[in-house]
Design a protein around this motif. Structure first.
Motif, PDB file in Angstrom:
ATOM      1  N   ALA A 105     -18.463   9.091  -3.729  1.00 60.67           N
ATOM      2  CA  ALA A 105     -17.236   9.086  -2.932  1.00 60.67           C
ATOM      3  C   ALA A 105     -16.464   7.787  -3.157  1.00 60.67           C
ATOM      4  CB  ALA A 105     -17.565   9.247  -1.452  1.00 60.67           C
ATOM      5  N   LYS A 106     -17.179   6.675  -3.237  1.00 61.08           N
ATOM      6  CA  LYS A 106     -16.511   5.392  -3.483  1.00 61.08           C
ATOM      7  C   LYS A 106     -15.831   5.393  -4.849  1.00 61.08           C
ATOM      8  CE  LYS A 106     -19.537   2.512  -0.623  1.00 61.08           C
ATOM      9  NZ  LYS A 106     -20.553   1.427  -0.616  1.00 61.08           N
ATOM     10  N   GLY A 107     -16.505   5.996  -5.830  1.00 65.75           N
ATOM     11  CA  GLY A 107     -15.915   6.088  -7.161  1.00 65.75           C
ATOM     12  C   GLY A 107     -14.601   6.834  -7.141  1.00 65.75           C
ATOM     13  N   LEU A 108     -14.552   7.911  -6.361  1.00 64.07           N
ATOM     14  CA  LEU A 108     -13.311   8.690  -6.229  1.00 64.07           C
ATOM     15  C   LEU A 108     -12.222   7.854  -5.577  1.00 64.07           C
ATOM     16  CD1 LEU A 108     -14.585  12.195  -5.017  1.00 64.07           C
ATOM     17  CD2 LEU A 108     -13.741  11.589  -7.289  1.00 64.07           C
ATOM     18  N   MET A 109     -12.602   7.094  -4.558  1.00 63.06           N
ATOM     19  CA  MET A 109     -11.611   6.337  -3.783  1.00 63.06           C
ATOM     20  C   MET A 109     -11.055   5.128  -4.527  1.00 63.06           C
ATOM     21  SD  MET A 109     -12.959   6.523   0.153  1.00 63.06           S
ATOM     22  CE  MET A 109     -14.707   6.336  -0.163  1.00 63.06           C
ATOM     23  N   TYR A 110     -11.750   4.709  -5.571  1.00 62.12           N
ATOM     24  CA  TYR A 110     -11.249   3.605  -6.372  1.00 62.12           C
ATOM     25  C   TYR A 110     -10.572   4.097  -7.653  1.00 62.12           C
ATOM     26  CZ  TYR A 110     -13.317  -0.148  -3.580  1.00 62.12           C
ATOM     27  OH  TYR A 110     -13.610  -1.039  -2.564  1.00 62.12           O
ATOM     28  N   LEU A 161      -5.758  -9.671  -6.325  1.00 67.98           N
ATOM     29  CA  LEU A 161      -5.579  -9.374  -7.740  1.00 67.98           C
ATOM     30  C   LEU A 161      -5.959  -7.931  -8.049  1.00 67.98           C
ATOM     31  CD1 LEU A 161      -4.911 -10.372 -10.582  1.00 67.98           C
ATOM     32  CD2 LEU A 161      -7.296 -11.136 -10.793  1.00 67.98           C
ATOM     33  N   MET A 162      -7.044  -7.478  -7.439  1.00 64.34           N
ATOM     34  CA  MET A 162      -7.478  -6.098  -7.631  1.00 64.34           C
ATOM     35  C   MET A 162      -6.404  -5.121  -7.142  1.00 64.34           C
ATOM     36  SD  MET A 162     -10.877  -4.206  -6.053  1.00 64.34           S
ATOM     37  CE  MET A 162     -11.919  -5.585  -6.532  1.00 64.34           C
ATOM     38  N   LEU A 163      -5.816  -5.427  -5.976  1.00 62.11           N
ATOM     39  CA  LEU A 163      -4.782  -4.573  -5.393  1.00 62.11           C
ATOM     40  C   LEU A 163      -3.539  -4.534  -6.274  1.00 62.11           C
ATOM     41  CD1 LEU A 163      -3.686  -2.869  -3.037  1.00 62.11           C
ATOM     42  CD2 LEU A 163      -2.948  -5.010  -1.962  1.00 62.11           C
ATOM     43  N   LEU A 164      -3.074  -5.686  -6.707  1.00 55.84           N
ATOM     44  CA  LEU A 164      -1.858  -5.759  -7.516  1.00 55.84           C
ATOM     45  C   LEU A 164      -2.057  -5.092  -8.884  1.00 55.84           C
ATOM     46  CD1 LEU A 164      -0.633  -9.390  -6.708  1.00 55.84           C
ATOM     47  CD2 LEU A 164       0.145  -7.226  -5.718  1.00 55.84           C
ATOM     48  N   THR A 165      -3.247  -5.215  -9.430  1.00 47.33           N
ATOM     49  CA  THR A 165      -3.549  -4.548 -10.705  1.00 47.33           C
ATOM     50  C   THR A 165      -3.482  -3.033 -10.533  1.00 47.33           C
ATOM     51  OG1 THR A 165      -4.994  -6.367 -11.398  1.00 47.33           O
ATOM     52  CG2 THR A 165      -5.266  -4.255 -12.531  1.00 47.33           C
ATOM     53  N   GLY A 205       0.806  -1.227   0.000  1.00 46.20           N
ATOM     54  CA  GLY A 205       0.000   0.000   0.000  1.00 46.20           C
ATOM     55  C   GLY A 205       0.833   1.270   0.000  1.00 46.20           C
ATOM     56  N   ALA A 206       2.072   1.176   0.493  1.00 42.72           N
ATOM     57  CA  ALA A 206       2.955   2.350   0.521  1.00 42.72           C
ATOM     58  C   ALA A 206       3.203   2.888  -0.885  1.00 42.72           C
ATOM     59  CB  ALA A 206       4.282   1.979   1.176  1.00 42.72           C
ATOM     60  N   VAL A 211      -9.668  -2.523   0.084  1.00 46.81           N
ATOM     61  CA  VAL A 211      -9.329  -3.740  -0.662  1.00 46.81           C
ATOM     62  C   VAL A 211      -8.401  -4.661   0.137  1.00 46.81           C
ATOM     63  CG1 VAL A 211      -8.249  -4.663  -2.753  1.00 46.81           C
ATOM     64  CG2 VAL A 211      -9.729  -2.656  -2.904  1.00 46.81           C
ATOM     65  N   PRO A 212      -7.279  -4.158   0.671  1.00 44.84           N
ATOM     66  CA  PRO A 212      -6.422  -5.053   1.463  1.00 44.84           C
ATOM     67  C   PRO A 212      -7.089  -5.587   2.723  1.00 44.84           C
ATOM     68  CG  PRO A 212      -5.632  -2.783   1.590  1.00 44.84           C
ATOM     69  CD  PRO A 212      -6.664  -2.820   0.517  1.00 44.84           C
ATOM     70  N   ILE A 213      -7.945  -4.779   3.356  1.00 43.86           N
ATOM     71  CA  ILE A 213      -8.650  -5.247   4.552  1.00 43.86           C
ATOM     72  C   ILE A 213      -9.573  -6.414   4.191  1.00 43.86           C
ATOM     73  CG2 ILE A 213     -10.465  -4.650   6.220  1.00 43.86           C
ATOM     74  CD1 ILE A 213      -9.189  -1.857   6.406  1.00 43.86           C
ATOM     75  N   LYS A 214     -10.260  -6.296   3.056  1.00 44.64           N
ATOM     76  CA  LYS A 214     -11.147  -7.387   2.612  1.00 44.64           C
ATOM     77  C   LYS A 214     -10.345  -8.659   2.357  1.00 44.64           C
ATOM     78  CE  LYS A 214     -14.631  -4.369   0.507  1.00 44.64           C
ATOM     79  NZ  LYS A 214     -15.164  -3.843  -0.776  1.00 44.64           N
TER      80      LYS A 214
END
Length: 267
Positions: free
Chosen positions: A203-208, A233-237, A155-156, A219-222
């Protein structure tokens, strides 16, 4: 390609070691800053403890354990980004002073070179605090804790890339200190430290997309909670996308950089 990657890893490792040595020259100052940052973060946790205590331990399905996740993963990411790679915050200063020449003339990527040129001492307090909160979030399950810390490190990348992009705009518009403060400290971090459920679709749209808070928190928490590979996979993409955007943008912006007349060497 593999040899180049190894050389960069070795370079970053040696640079970080040198920075750590400089930090330890001022042990008392470093310790005080770390303690104050931990205490500062702890006050936010106290606020949530009081809120949950007054609402029977749960608020519309949200528990204190969920809050611990929000105050661990994003905070670990912030700590890793700016403690180990805090030099990126000086990119705008180097551009304004014309002292970026020092890095342009070296055989390493400019952004990576600047990243490891310094540290933010305060960020170590965030790293420690987030790491401790993570232990409580996973109830001391060391397997999940290892996953959580790893995702915090990944995440960094988002903090570093966003910081780099904002600082590179200095070439076009001058100082971006206020933009950086609003974007990272006010928007990105604030969005990441509150549950996703409270936000509307906009707001969710902005955050993604534009403000990638989702990738340092939701995403990482999920993934830690469910171990569902689709979230990994979503995170790495997203990491690949933002890294590509950052390095492409840096190449375009650095072409417009006006060299200064300062004669200096990297310390």
């Amino acid at each position: 390609m593999l040899t180049v990657a190894k050389n960069y890893i070795r370079f970053m490792k040696e640079s970080i070691k040198c920075n750590l040595k400089s930090v330890l020259e001022y042990k008392k100052s470093f310790l005080i800053q770390t303690i104050f940052m931990i205490v500062n973060n702890f006050f936010f946790l106290v606020f949530w403890i009081v809120v949950f205590a007054g609402n029977g331990g749960e608020i519309e399905g949200l528990t204190m354990n969920d809050v611990l996740y929000f105050w661990s993963l994003p905070v670990i990411s912030y700590g890793v980004a700016f403690f180990f790679f805090g030099g990126i915050t000086k990119l705008g200063k180097y551009i304004l002073e014309g002292s970026l020449d020092t890095y342009l003339t070296q055989p390493k990527n400019v952004l990576m070179n600047v990243m490891v040129s310094g540290m933010d001492f305060n960020a170590f307090g965030d790293l420690v605090y987030g790491s401790v909160m993570g232990l409580f979030a996973v109830n001391f399950d060391m397997k999940r804790y290892a996953i959580l810390v790893t995702l915090g490190i990944i995440g960094a990348v988002f903090y570093i890339c966003v910081e780099a992009i904002i600082r590179l705009f200095t070439i076009k518009i001058g100082s971006t200190d206020n933009i950086e403060h609003i974007y990272i400290n006010t928007l990105m971090i604030t969005f990441a430290t509150y549950p996703e459920a409270i936000y509307g679709n906009f707001a969710k749209g902005l955050m993604y997309t534009i403000i990638p808070s989702a990738y340092i928190a939701f995403v990482p928490i999920k993934f830690v909670q469910t171990l569902n590979l689709k979230f990994l996979l979503m995170l790495l993409t997203a990491v690949c996308v933002i890294v590509t955007i950052t390095f492409t943008f840096s190449k375009q912006m650095l072409k417009k950089y006006e060299s200064g007349n300062n004669i200096s060497m990297r310390s």
